[in-house]
Design a protein around this motif. Structure first.
Motif, PDB file in Angstrom:
ATOM      1  N   MET A  10       0.087  -3.116   8.754  1.00 51.39           N
ATOM      2  CA  MET A  10      -0.607  -2.684   7.545  1.00 51.39           C
ATOM      3  C   MET A  10       0.184  -3.055   6.295  1.00 51.39           C
ATOM      4  O   MET A  10      -0.371  -3.533   5.314  1.00 51.39           O
ATOM      5  CB  MET A  10      -0.843  -1.169   7.586  1.00 51.39           C
ATOM      6  CG  MET A  10      -1.540  -0.632   6.353  1.00 51.39           C
ATOM      7  SD  MET A  10      -3.222  -1.218   6.179  1.00 51.39           S
ATOM      8  CE  MET A  10      -4.084  -0.033   7.210  1.00 51.39           C
ATOM      9  N   LEU A  11       1.514  -2.854   6.337  1.00 47.14           N
ATOM     10  CA  LEU A  11       2.337  -3.162   5.163  1.00 47.14           C
ATOM     11  C   LEU A  11       2.265  -4.644   4.812  1.00 47.14           C
ATOM     12  O   LEU A  11       2.247  -5.014   3.641  1.00 47.14           O
ATOM     13  CB  LEU A  11       3.787  -2.750   5.419  1.00 47.14           C
ATOM     14  CG  LEU A  11       4.038  -1.244   5.484  1.00 47.14           C
ATOM     15  CD1 LEU A  11       5.480  -0.974   5.906  1.00 47.14           C
ATOM     16  CD2 LEU A  11       3.746  -0.584   4.151  1.00 47.14           C
ATOM     17  N   GLY A  17      -2.504  -8.454   0.088  1.00 49.24           N
ATOM     18  CA  GLY A  17      -3.766  -8.084  -0.551  1.00 49.24           C
ATOM     19  C   GLY A  17      -4.971  -8.261   0.339  1.00 49.24           C
ATOM     20  O   GLY A  17      -6.103  -8.323  -0.122  1.00 49.24           O
ATOM     21  N   SER A  18      -4.757  -8.343   1.648  1.00 45.85           N
ATOM     22  CA  SER A  18      -5.856  -8.564   2.573  1.00 45.85           C
ATOM     23  C   SER A  18      -6.805  -7.377   2.643  1.00 45.85           C
ATOM     24  O   SER A  18      -6.379  -6.240   2.791  1.00 45.85           O
ATOM     25  CB  SER A  18      -5.309  -8.842   3.982  1.00 45.85           C
ATOM     26  OG  SER A  18      -6.355  -8.855   4.917  1.00 45.85           O
ATOM     27  N   ALA A  19      -8.086  -7.642   2.554  1.00 48.27           N
ATOM     28  CA  ALA A  19      -9.082  -6.573   2.655  1.00 48.27           C
ATOM     29  C   ALA A  19      -9.124  -5.985   4.055  1.00 48.27           C
ATOM     30  O   ALA A  19      -9.629  -4.886   4.264  1.00 48.27           O
ATOM     31  CB  ALA A  19     -10.459  -7.109   2.280  1.00 48.27           C
ATOM     32  N   ALA A  20      -8.597  -6.701   5.028  1.00 47.43           N
ATOM     33  CA  ALA A  20      -8.613  -6.188   6.399  1.00 47.43           C
ATOM     34  C   ALA A  20      -7.763  -4.950   6.558  1.00 47.43           C
ATOM     35  O   ALA A  20      -7.848  -4.262   7.567  1.00 47.43           O
ATOM     36  CB  ALA A  20      -8.111  -7.274   7.366  1.00 47.43           C
ATOM     37  N   ALA A  21      -6.923  -4.658   5.544  1.00 49.52           N
ATOM     38  CA  ALA A  21      -6.071  -3.465   5.643  1.00 49.52           C
ATOM     39  C   ALA A  21      -6.881  -2.188   5.635  1.00 49.52           C
ATOM     40  O   ALA A  21      -6.362  -1.126   5.966  1.00 49.52           O
ATOM     41  CB  ALA A  21      -5.067  -3.438   4.483  1.00 49.52           C
ATOM     42  N   ALA A  22      -8.131  -2.267   5.259  1.00 47.11           N
ATOM     43  CA  ALA A  22      -8.959  -1.059   5.262  1.00 47.11           C
ATOM     44  C   ALA A  22      -9.267  -0.591   6.676  1.00 47.11           C
ATOM     45  O   ALA A  22      -9.643   0.553   6.897  1.00 47.11           O
ATOM     46  CB  ALA A  22     -10.268  -1.324   4.523  1.00 47.11           C
ATOM     47  N   SER A 144      -5.968   5.906   3.325  1.00 50.38           N
ATOM     48  CA  SER A 144      -7.372   5.786   3.714  1.00 50.38           C
ATOM     49  C   SER A 144      -8.033   4.518   3.195  1.00 50.38           C
ATOM     50  O   SER A 144      -9.150   4.193   3.588  1.00 50.38           O
ATOM     51  CB  SER A 144      -8.152   7.011   3.207  1.00 50.38           C
ATOM     52  OG  SER A 144      -8.078   7.091   1.787  1.00 50.38           O
ATOM     53  N   SER A 145      -7.360   3.794   2.307  1.00 51.97           N
ATOM     54  CA  SER A 145      -7.949   2.581   1.731  1.00 51.97           C
ATOM     55  C   SER A 145      -6.842   1.695   1.187  1.00 51.97           C
ATOM     56  O   SER A 145      -5.689   2.114   1.031  1.00 51.97           O
ATOM     57  CB  SER A 145      -8.906   2.947   0.584  1.00 51.97           C
ATOM     58  OG  SER A 145      -8.182   3.542  -0.489  1.00 51.97           O
ATOM     59  N   ILE A 146      -7.197   0.460   0.876  1.00 41.10           N
ATOM     60  CA  ILE A 146      -6.248  -0.455   0.245  1.00 41.10           C
ATOM     61  C   ILE A 146      -5.772   0.128  -1.081  1.00 41.10           C
ATOM     62  O   ILE A 146      -4.580   0.111  -1.402  1.00 41.10           O
ATOM     63  CB  ILE A 146      -6.885  -1.841   0.012  1.00 41.10           C
ATOM     64  CG1 ILE A 146      -7.226  -2.506   1.340  1.00 41.10           C
ATOM     65  CG2 ILE A 146      -5.946  -2.726  -0.803  1.00 41.10           C
ATOM     66  CD1 ILE A 146      -7.986  -3.803   1.190  1.00 41.10           C
ATOM     67  N   ASP A 147      -6.721   0.664  -1.852  1.00 43.27           N
ATOM     68  CA  ASP A 147      -6.383   1.234  -3.155  1.00 43.27           C
ATOM     69  C   ASP A 147      -5.376   2.373  -3.023  1.00 43.27           C
ATOM     70  O   ASP A 147      -4.404   2.441  -3.781  1.00 43.27           O
ATOM     71  CB  ASP A 147      -7.650   1.740  -3.845  1.00 43.27           C
ATOM     72  CG  ASP A 147      -7.346   2.476  -5.143  1.00 43.27           C
ATOM     73  OD1 ASP A 147      -6.912   1.816  -6.105  1.00 43.27           O
ATOM     74  OD2 ASP A 147      -7.531   3.712  -5.180  1.00 43.27           O
ATOM     75  N   HIS A 153       2.378   2.743  -2.969  1.00 43.90           N
ATOM     76  CA  HIS A 153       3.435   1.752  -3.190  1.00 43.90           C
ATOM     77  C   HIS A 153       3.920   1.785  -4.631  1.00 43.90           C
ATOM     78  O   HIS A 153       5.126   1.753  -4.902  1.00 43.90           O
ATOM     79  CB  HIS A 153       2.909   0.364  -2.825  1.00 43.90           C
ATOM     80  CG  HIS A 153       3.959  -0.698  -2.771  1.00 43.90           C
ATOM     81  ND1 HIS A 153       4.434  -1.316  -3.902  1.00 43.90           N
ATOM     82  CD2 HIS A 153       4.634  -1.247  -1.725  1.00 43.90           C
ATOM     83  CE1 HIS A 153       5.350  -2.215  -3.564  1.00 43.90           C
ATOM     84  NE2 HIS A 153       5.499  -2.187  -2.255  1.00 43.90           N
ATOM     85  N   ALA A 154       2.989   1.868  -5.566  1.00 44.64           N
ATOM     86  CA  ALA A 154       3.348   1.889  -6.989  1.00 44.64           C
ATOM     87  C   ALA A 154       4.151   3.145  -7.331  1.00 44.64           C
ATOM     88  O   ALA A 154       5.126   3.089  -8.088  1.00 44.64           O
ATOM     89  CB  ALA A 154       2.093   1.808  -7.846  1.00 44.64           C
TER      90      ALA A 154
END
Length: 369
Positions: A10-11, A17-22, A144-147, A153-154
């Motif tokens: 996942m990291l 920035g892959s959308a597959a991380a969702a 729960s989401s990329i966001d 992380h931020a």
């Protein structure tokens, strides 16, 4: 046998920035017969932990926080770690997953931090900052989401920078490498320091920037906190001994000895004579329900003795189960007998009890050697 969330995968997707991380993947883990036996959790422990988790969920407020007293950001972070340590995954559609997601969103509210500092708004100071930073490093990649993962992380970038700057404040020689109540403090204590140490090591495991010398300075501080003088090779004069709240104090306590042992292990010094000496001291001075800051100490004790293995792990597993299960309330939560610790509330005590019992579930990375 349990499946374990592949956080490293996942990291890497967050970084790209892959959308597959969702979509959260899982991987099977296969180990030796000894490792598989270690995964077995008695039904009584499972039942107690389930009741404890349900007690935590009943404490969740409309804003997502899970806290019944003050220091809401720090206490909610402890509750998040407790939920995560038994396999809850944010936003997976279950009651636990939804509760975890809401709790994470609460912690991530901009109002809960000043710059990168999580300890000012809720009054938890560097204690709370270390706890919250550790929690965020442990769930990074498991949002729960990329966001949500990107916001974790931020937030970590500023939180880790503050820990590093606080460690670098000029201090007396024997206090160098540690932390105290505020970022600007010019002294250190072991109780505050261990949370920063665990947060830094977990962040480093995540691939975040943590200078190697920050860990080395922390190790020097830990050596100064051992209650027998340590020579230049890291060998203590009295092999069986413990850790003290502050350097220069030569009376080890249960809580600080367990904390110091775990901190050394977290820094990668699993085979240190200080770890071996502390484990033997703890075998000679087992925990009791009326110990000062009992739940706080049990959290370190259960983790550290499990990592030490052998007789230490076997004894701690038995005592952790016996001591905690017999004082769980009918409502499923725990509450401290110690007047000082009682002030932190039932979410605090229940979260630490679940984390202590949950060492053997092997979900949180910080529990893995």
């Amino acid at each position: 046998m349990k499946n374990q969330f592949s956080r490293r995968w996942m990291l890497s997707l967050i970084a790209s920035g892959s959308a597959a991380a969702a979509a959260a993947p899982f991987r099977s883990t296969v180990g030796t017969a000894e490792e598989l036996a270690d995964l077995l959790v008695p039904d009584a422990v499972d039942h107690a932990v389930d009741r404890g988790v349900e007690a935590l969920l009943r404490q969740q407020s409309d804003d997502g926080s899970i806290a019944d007293r003050s220091n809401a950001t720090a206490i909610t972070s402890l509750a998040i770690m407790a939920l995560s340590c038994v396999g809850a995954v944010a936003g997976d559609g279950t009651d636990r997953g939804r509760a975890l997601d809401r709790a994470l969103e609460y912690v991530l509210l901009p109002r809960n931090r000043t710059g990168g500092y999580f300890g000012r708004q809720d009054g938890s100071r560097m204690y709370g900052h270390g706890i919250t930073t550790l929690m965020l490093t442990e769930v990074l990649g498991m949002g729960s989401s990329i966001d949500q993962n990107e916001r974790i992380h931020a937030a970590l970038a500023g939180a880790i920078e503050l820990i590093l700057k606080s460690q670098a404040v000029a201090k007396p020689r024997n206090m160098q490498g540690g932390w105290r109540y505020t970022p600007e403090a010019r002294d250190s204590d072991l109780s505050v320091s261990i949370w920063q140490v665990m947060a830094l090591r977990s962040a480093k495991n995540d691939g975040l920037r943590v200078p190697a010398d920050a860990i080395e300075k922390a190790i020097s501080y830990l050596e100064n906190s051992f209650t027998s003088p340590v020579n230049s090779e890291g060998i203590p004069r009295e092999p069986v001994n413990g850790f003290a709240y502050m350097p220069g104090t030569y009376s080890p306590t249960f809580t600080m000895t367990a904390a110091g042992m775990l901190a050394m292990q977290t820094c990668g010094r699993y085979d240190s004579p200080l770890v071996a000496g502390a484990a033997k001291w703890l075998l000679d001075h087992p925990p009791r329900n009326n110990d000062r800051f009992f739940f706080y100490g049990m959290y370190y004790y259960a983790q550290g003795m499990h990592q030490a293995g052998g007789e230490a792990a076997e004894t701690a597993t038995r005592l952790t189960r016996e001591l905690l299960l017999r004082i769980q309330t009918r409502a499923g939560h725990w509450v401290s007998e110690d007047g000082e610790e009682r002030n932190f509330g039932i979410v605090y005590a229940t979260s630490l009890a679940i984390l202590s019992l949950g060492v053997r579930y092997h979900y949180l990375p910080i529990y893995q050697r």
